[in-house]
Design a protein around this motif. Structure first.
Motif, mmCIF file in Angstrom:
data_model
loop_
_atom_site.group_PDB
_atom_site.id
_atom_site.type_symbol
_atom_site.label_atom_id
_atom_site.label_comp_id
_atom_site.label_asym_id
_atom_site.label_seq_id
_atom_site.Cartn_x
_atom_site.Cartn_y
_atom_site.Cartn_z
ATOM 1 N N PHE A 1 0.848 -1.182 0.000
ATOM 2 C CA PHE A 1 0.000 0.000 0.000
ATOM 3 C C PHE A 1 0.886 1.234 0.000
ATOM 4 O O PHE A 1 1.873 1.298 0.725
ATOM 5 N N ARG A 2 0.516 2.192 -0.833
ATOM 6 C CA ARG A 2 1.268 3.437 -0.903
ATOM 7 C C ARG A 2 1.013 4.204 0.383
ATOM 8 O O ARG A 2 -0.134 4.430 0.768
ATOM 9 N N LYS A 3 2.065 4.589 1.058
ATOM 10 C CA LYS A 3 1.932 5.318 2.319
ATOM 11 C C LYS A 3 1.354 6.698 2.020
ATOM 12 O O LYS A 3 1.843 7.384 1.132
ATOM 13 N N TYR A 4 0.304 7.076 2.723
ATOM 14 C CA TYR A 4 -0.343 8.359 2.446
ATOM 15 C C TYR A 4 0.485 9.508 3.006
ATOM 16 O O TYR A 4 0.989 9.451 4.118
ATOM 17 N N ASP B 1 4.165 12.465 5.891
ATOM 18 C CA ASP B 1 3.381 11.238 6.056
ATOM 19 C C ASP B 1 2.489 11.279 7.294
ATOM 20 O O ASP B 1 2.654 12.109 8.174
ATOM 21 N N LEU B 2 1.541 10.344 7.294
ATOM 22 C CA LEU B 2 0.414 10.365 8.234
ATOM 23 C C LEU B 2 0.818 10.385 9.704
ATOM 24 O O LEU B 2 0.261 11.147 10.486
ATOM 25 N N ASP B 3 1.826 9.565 10.090
ATOM 26 C CA ASP B 3 2.191 9.519 11.519
ATOM 27 C C ASP B 3 2.714 10.875 11.990
ATOM 28 O O ASP B 3 2.428 11.308 13.097
ATOM 29 N N LYS B 4 3.464 11.560 11.128
ATOM 30 C CA LYS B 4 3.987 12.883 11.494
ATOM 31 C C LYS B 4 2.842 13.894 11.600
ATOM 32 O O LYS B 4 2.859 14.763 12.461
ATOM 33 N N LEU B 5 1.856 13.771 10.696
ATOM 34 C CA LEU B 5 0.700 14.681 10.721
ATOM 35 C C LEU B 5 -0.042 14.558 12.050
ATOM 36 O O LEU B 5 -0.485 15.557 12.615
ATOM 37 N N LEU B 6 -0.190 13.313 12.535
ATOM 38 C CA LEU B 6 -0.935 13.079 13.771
ATOM 39 C C LEU B 6 -0.216 13.683 14.981
ATOM 40 O O LEU B 6 -0.844 14.083 15.949
ATOM 41 N N ILE C 1 -11.488 19.023 7.974
ATOM 42 C CA ILE C 1 -11.069 17.695 8.416
ATOM 43 C C ILE C 1 -9.590 17.723 8.774
ATOM 44 O O ILE C 1 -8.753 18.119 7.968
ATOM 45 N N VAL C 2 -9.293 17.331 10.016
ATOM 46 C CA VAL C 2 -7.916 17.309 10.524
ATOM 47 C C VAL C 2 -7.483 15.850 10.701
ATOM 48 O O VAL C 2 -8.329 14.959 10.814
ATOM 49 N N PRO C 3 -6.174 15.580 10.725
ATOM 50 C CA PRO C 3 -5.687 14.196 10.809
ATOM 51 C C PRO C 3 -6.239 13.400 11.989
ATOM 52 O O PRO C 3 -6.414 12.197 11.893
ATOM 53 N N GLU C 4 -6.553 14.082 13.071
ATOM 54 C CA GLU C 4 -7.076 13.408 14.263
ATOM 55 C C GLU C 4 -8.401 12.688 13.988
ATOM 56 O O GLU C 4 -8.747 11.717 14.657
ATOM 57 N N MET C 5 -9.147 13.168 12.986
ATOM 58 C CA MET C 5 -10.474 12.619 12.696
ATOM 59 C C MET C 5 -10.436 11.350 11.856
ATOM 60 O O MET C 5 -11.463 10.697 11.679
ATOM 61 N N ILE C 6 -9.279 11.001 11.320
ATOM 62 C CA ILE C 6 -9.172 9.858 10.404
ATOM 63 C C ILE C 6 -9.646 8.578 11.080
ATOM 64 O O ILE C 6 -9.293 8.295 12.215
ATOM 65 N N GLY C 7 -10.461 7.820 10.347
ATOM 66 C CA GLY C 7 -10.989 6.558 10.870
ATOM 67 C C GLY C 7 -12.337 6.716 11.543
ATOM 68 O O GLY C 7 -13.037 5.728 11.760
ATOM 69 N N GLU D 1 -17.231 8.282 6.281
ATOM 70 C CA GLU D 1 -16.065 7.715 6.958
ATOM 71 C C GLU D 1 -14.866 8.557 6.554
ATOM 72 O O GLU D 1 -14.602 8.744 5.362
ATOM 73 N N ILE D 2 -14.155 9.096 7.534
ATOM 74 C CA ILE D 2 -13.045 10.005 7.261
ATOM 75 C C ILE D 2 -11.811 9.204 6.854
ATOM 76 O O ILE D 2 -11.358 8.344 7.597
ATOM 77 N N LYS D 3 -11.290 9.518 5.670
ATOM 78 C CA LYS D 3 -10.096 8.857 5.141
ATOM 79 C C LYS D 3 -8.961 9.871 5.066
ATOM 80 O O LYS D 3 -9.213 11.080 5.035
#
Length: 150
Positions: free
Chosen positions: A18-21, A27-32, A91-97, A112-114
């Protein structure tokens, strides 16, 4: 020996990578882990302006409800939908999922927040009108006889 190697490769199921978003190269972990201030600088001008003018009570309450819904779900399940009228929420990264029921003026549409939705508004994913399907060809020849659309 080449054809045998090719056959051996086909027997094994391919590993799906899977392509890392990443949002604007981060990337996603840094955004969070980012603070609201750092996150704000990544957003487009309109979203930056909204954040710089201060985050009001209602969006904070929605984030709290989303956190609570996420906490209460077991691993691997979707959280309970949180209903809201806040269509102008960014929509902020915290809302994902999370699952958000966005009001469209008539009913709540579950979204569903992606990760791809970061920086967009909730309203963009909850259409307020029913796209029209124009009358079928040949309606003019009916001369006043009403033919209901199927």
């Amino acid at each position: 020996s080449r054809p045998e190697e090719a056959m051996a490769d086909e027997d094994q199921p391919k590993k799906r990578t899977f392509r890392k978003y990443s949002y604007r190269g981060i990337d996603l972990d840094k955004l969070l882990d980012m603070s609201n201030q750092d996150l704000m600088e990544l957003f487009k001008a309109r979203q930056r302006r909204k954040f710089s003018r201060g985050i009001k009570r209602k969006p904070i309450a929605l984030l709290k409800k989303l956190r609570k819904a996420k906490r209460e779900t077991s691993y691997g399940e979707k959280p309970e939908a949180v209903k809201t009228h806040l269509r102008n929420m960014v929509i902020v990264p915290e809302m994902i999922g999370s699952v958000v029921g966005v009001y469209n003026g008539k009913q709540y549409i579950n979204v569903e927040i992606k990760p791809e939705m970061i920086g967009h508004y909730l309203a963009e994913f909850s259409i307020t009108y029913k796209p029209i399907k124009h009358g079928r060809a040949g309606m003019a020849g009916a001369k006043g006889a009403f033919i209901p659309l199927k």
